[in-house]
Design a protein around this motif. Sequence first.
Motif, PDB file in Angstrom:
ATOM      1  N   PHE A 179      61.843   8.399  17.702  1.00  0.00           N
ATOM      2  CA  PHE A 179      60.479   7.864  17.620  1.00  0.00           C
ATOM      3  C   PHE A 179      59.729   8.390  16.401  1.00  0.00           C
ATOM      4  CE2 PHE A 179      61.288   6.690  21.980  1.00  0.00           C
ATOM      5  CZ  PHE A 179      60.548   5.530  22.127  1.00  0.00           C
ATOM      6  N   LYS A 180      60.267   9.399  15.776  1.00  0.00           N
ATOM      7  CA  LYS A 180      59.617   9.941  14.584  1.00  0.00           C
ATOM      8  C   LYS A 180      60.116   9.297  13.304  1.00  0.00           C
ATOM      9  CE  LYS A 180      58.487  14.335  12.318  1.00  0.00           C
ATOM     10  NZ  LYS A 180      58.647  15.817  12.382  1.00  0.00           N
ATOM     11  N   TYR A 181      61.418   8.945  13.257  1.00  0.00           N
ATOM     12  CA  TYR A 181      61.996   8.508  11.988  1.00  0.00           C
ATOM     13  C   TYR A 181      62.506   7.063  11.975  1.00  0.00           C
ATOM     14  CZ  TYR A 181      61.817  13.409  10.631  1.00  0.00           C
ATOM     15  OH  TYR A 181      61.384  14.672  10.318  1.00  0.00           O
ATOM     16  N   THR A 182      62.710   6.436  13.120  1.00  0.00           N
ATOM     17  CA  THR A 182      63.138   5.041  13.118  1.00  0.00           C
ATOM     18  C   THR A 182      62.013   4.176  12.546  1.00  0.00           C
ATOM     19  OG1 THR A 182      64.487   5.427  15.079  1.00  0.00           O
ATOM     20  CG2 THR A 182      63.957   3.133  14.543  1.00  0.00           C
ATOM     21  N   PRO A 183      62.307   3.303  11.574  1.00  0.00           N
ATOM     22  CA  PRO A 183      61.252   2.547  10.871  1.00  0.00           C
ATOM     23  C   PRO A 183      60.207   1.905  11.774  1.00  0.00           C
ATOM     24  CG  PRO A 183      63.357   2.163   9.833  1.00  0.00           C
ATOM     25  CD  PRO A 183      63.640   3.012  11.038  1.00  0.00           C
ATOM     26  N   PHE A 184      60.633   1.117  12.764  1.00  0.00           N
ATOM     27  CA  PHE A 184      59.660   0.433  13.616  1.00  0.00           C
ATOM     28  C   PHE A 184      58.954   1.409  14.540  1.00  0.00           C
ATOM     29  CE2 PHE A 184      58.947  -1.524  17.841  1.00  0.00           C
ATOM     30  CZ  PHE A 184      57.877  -2.341  17.501  1.00  0.00           C
ATOM     31  N   LEU A 185      59.719   2.284  15.194  1.00  0.00           N
ATOM     32  CA  LEU A 185      59.150   3.195  16.174  1.00  0.00           C
ATOM     33  C   LEU A 185      58.281   4.267  15.543  1.00  0.00           C
ATOM     34  CD1 LEU A 185      62.230   3.670  18.538  1.00  0.00           C
ATOM     35  CD2 LEU A 185      60.272   2.146  18.838  1.00  0.00           C
ATOM     36  N   GLY A 208      54.874   6.965  16.327  1.00  0.00           N
ATOM     37  CA  GLY A 208      54.929   8.418  16.226  1.00  0.00           C
ATOM     38  C   GLY A 208      55.559   9.111  17.410  1.00  0.00           C
ATOM     39  N   ASN A 209      55.402   8.563  18.618  1.00  0.00           N
ATOM     40  CA  ASN A 209      55.978   9.185  19.812  1.00  0.00           C
ATOM     41  C   ASN A 209      56.124   8.128  20.898  1.00  0.00           C
ATOM     42  OD1 ASN A 209      53.449   9.329  21.684  1.00  0.00           O
ATOM     43  ND2 ASN A 209      52.754  10.202  19.738  1.00  0.00           N
ATOM     44  N   ILE A 210      56.880   8.456  21.927  1.00  0.00           N
ATOM     45  CA  ILE A 210      57.177   7.495  22.986  1.00  0.00           C
ATOM     46  C   ILE A 210      55.928   7.107  23.771  1.00  0.00           C
ATOM     47  CG2 ILE A 210      57.775   9.327  24.630  1.00  0.00           C
ATOM     48  CD1 ILE A 210      59.902   7.440  25.777  1.00  0.00           C
ATOM     49  N   PHE A 211      54.977   8.028  23.889  1.00  0.00           N
ATOM     50  CA  PHE A 211      53.749   7.736  24.625  1.00  0.00           C
ATOM     51  C   PHE A 211      52.922   6.666  23.909  1.00  0.00           C
ATOM     52  CE2 PHE A 211      55.047  12.043  25.565  1.00  0.00           C
ATOM     53  CZ  PHE A 211      54.919  12.135  26.936  1.00  0.00           C
ATOM     54  N   ALA A 212      52.729   6.872  22.619  1.00  0.00           N
ATOM     55  CA  ALA A 212      51.958   5.915  21.821  1.00  0.00           C
ATOM     56  C   ALA A 212      52.674   4.569  21.753  1.00  0.00           C
ATOM     57  CB  ALA A 212      51.732   6.459  20.417  1.00  0.00           C
ATOM     58  N   PHE A 213      54.013   4.587  21.742  1.00  0.00           N
ATOM     59  CA  PHE A 213      54.780   3.342  21.697  1.00  0.00           C
ATOM     60  C   PHE A 213      54.506   2.491  22.937  1.00  0.00           C
ATOM     61  CE2 PHE A 213      58.675   1.215  23.218  1.00  0.00           C
ATOM     62  CZ  PHE A 213      58.783   0.237  22.236  1.00  0.00           C
ATOM     63  N   ILE A 214      54.590   3.100  24.115  1.00  0.00           N
ATOM     64  CA  ILE A 214      54.349   2.361  25.354  1.00  0.00           C
ATOM     65  C   ILE A 214      52.919   1.864  25.404  1.00  0.00           C
ATOM     66  CG2 ILE A 214      54.162   2.613  27.866  1.00  0.00           C
ATOM     67  CD1 ILE A 214      56.618   4.400  27.747  1.00  0.00           C
ATOM     68  N   THR A 215      51.978   2.723  25.007  1.00  0.00           N
ATOM     69  CA  THR A 215      50.578   2.321  24.998  1.00  0.00           C
ATOM     70  C   THR A 215      50.350   1.161  24.036  1.00  0.00           C
ATOM     71  OG1 THR A 215      49.872   4.573  25.525  1.00  0.00           O
ATOM     72  CG2 THR A 215      48.218   3.102  24.581  1.00  0.00           C
ATOM     73  N   GLY A 216      50.937   1.263  22.855  1.00  0.00           N
ATOM     74  CA  GLY A 216      50.757   0.225  21.849  1.00  0.00           C
ATOM     75  C   GLY A 216      51.346  -1.110  22.253  1.00  0.00           C
TER      76      GLY A 216
END
Length: 463
Positions: A216-222, A226-234
């Motif tokens: 979640f830190k280095y994969t281009p899209f993810l 920045g982190n798994i929490f923000a990903f789910i929220t977003g």
Amino acid sequence: MKNMEKFIDKFFGPIALYMNSSPFFRALTDAFMRMTSLTLGASVLMIIGFFPIPAWQNWLVTVGIYEDFVAVQNATINALGLFLAFTFAYSFVKINAPKYNPLVSGLLSLAGFMILIPQKYILYTINGAIEELPSQATIQATKELNAFSTDYIGASGILVAIIIGYLIARIYIYLNKKHFVVKLPESVPTNVAESLSPTFIAGAIMIIVFVIRLVFKYTPFLSNYGNIFAFITGVIQTPLQDIVGSPLSLILILSLANFFWYFGIHPQVVYSVITPIVIANSTANIVAYTSGETVPYLMFAVVGVACGTGFGGQGATLGLVISMMRAKSQRYKEMFKLTAVPSIFNINEPLIFGMPIIMNPIFFIPMAIGPLVMGLSAWGLTSLIDLSNYNPTIAFPWTTPALVTMIFRGGISLFLVGVVCLAISVLIWYPFFKVADQKALADEKKLAEEEKKEKTSSTLVTE
């Protein structure tokens, strides 16, 4: 009513049966119930600290202990994700693989959950007036702070806690079955052996969680999140960005929040989208009222109270509590005693996790449609009454019952609208609760009969 009960039993009974036999849902239900005592204990202090009397809260601020009540909330209700990360992995192993130490699984899950949380925050100093930005004023990073944010360890992190808890519990069981453990001589004390045995498993799990953090830190899209929490929220928030602040959209948003909460996703994920709209509309209402003008967002404000969390908390669960007054099973009679007072003040975590309502198919429909029916009803009723004296400047804490807010802001007419909404809440929850109560009563009778048979057998053996 009987037809409704038959419908619920026919269509949701098989789903409930599947969930009751599912290792995942059995463990999840057990994990939520293990946190009931925590939420009940915290609710006592929260009622005192957030009691809906402005003078009382002002006094608490004056003597300097209001922030201490906030600390209680942050350490309990706002840390539910943290506790669930432990209890879910613990319960999963205890129920599905009891020969392995569930405590180790819980601790590994808790550690994995915290590894995924951002832990560094930068404090900035602004040189120059804010209005001069960005031409003349400059922003300078002055300090790096190591901290865990309650935004992630709290209820908004529940979904991540479930994912991590399930993943780590599964890996823990799998590696134990493959004997990926430290083998020690029998002469080693039991407590020492239990502590050292899962060392290899712990190392493997920590590596997996660490890789997830890096992904979640280095994969281009993810990495955009920045982190798994923000990903789910977003991902959840994005489809909601274009919703405007009309009464109908508010009703739909609150219904969606209930829908998410049923699946363990905290409503704050949804509310964060509409918070700017709510603040802007509320400010415009206050400015217009104090200027002697017509309140522009009157229906938005009224409907928000009518179908919001003022009737017992998220899901208008005060209707469920009132329904429990007619409980026949001992389980729900005791649940009523424990949850009635907190629910009056809109604290319903003991209900959400103790019944439980989350992931319980019997309560899906009332949880999902409550705001929809209540909101539309309030919208229709308020369009027929005179609300020219509505006072948007009167503010109450979130623990204030909706009926109190309504009578102070809109008088007896708006209060009566609130009474109708409460009645609708009861009518929505009651048939579904009755099904749950009958099932609980049947289980209690079955258990009593089994205990009676065991006692009879023991007596015959003794004789």
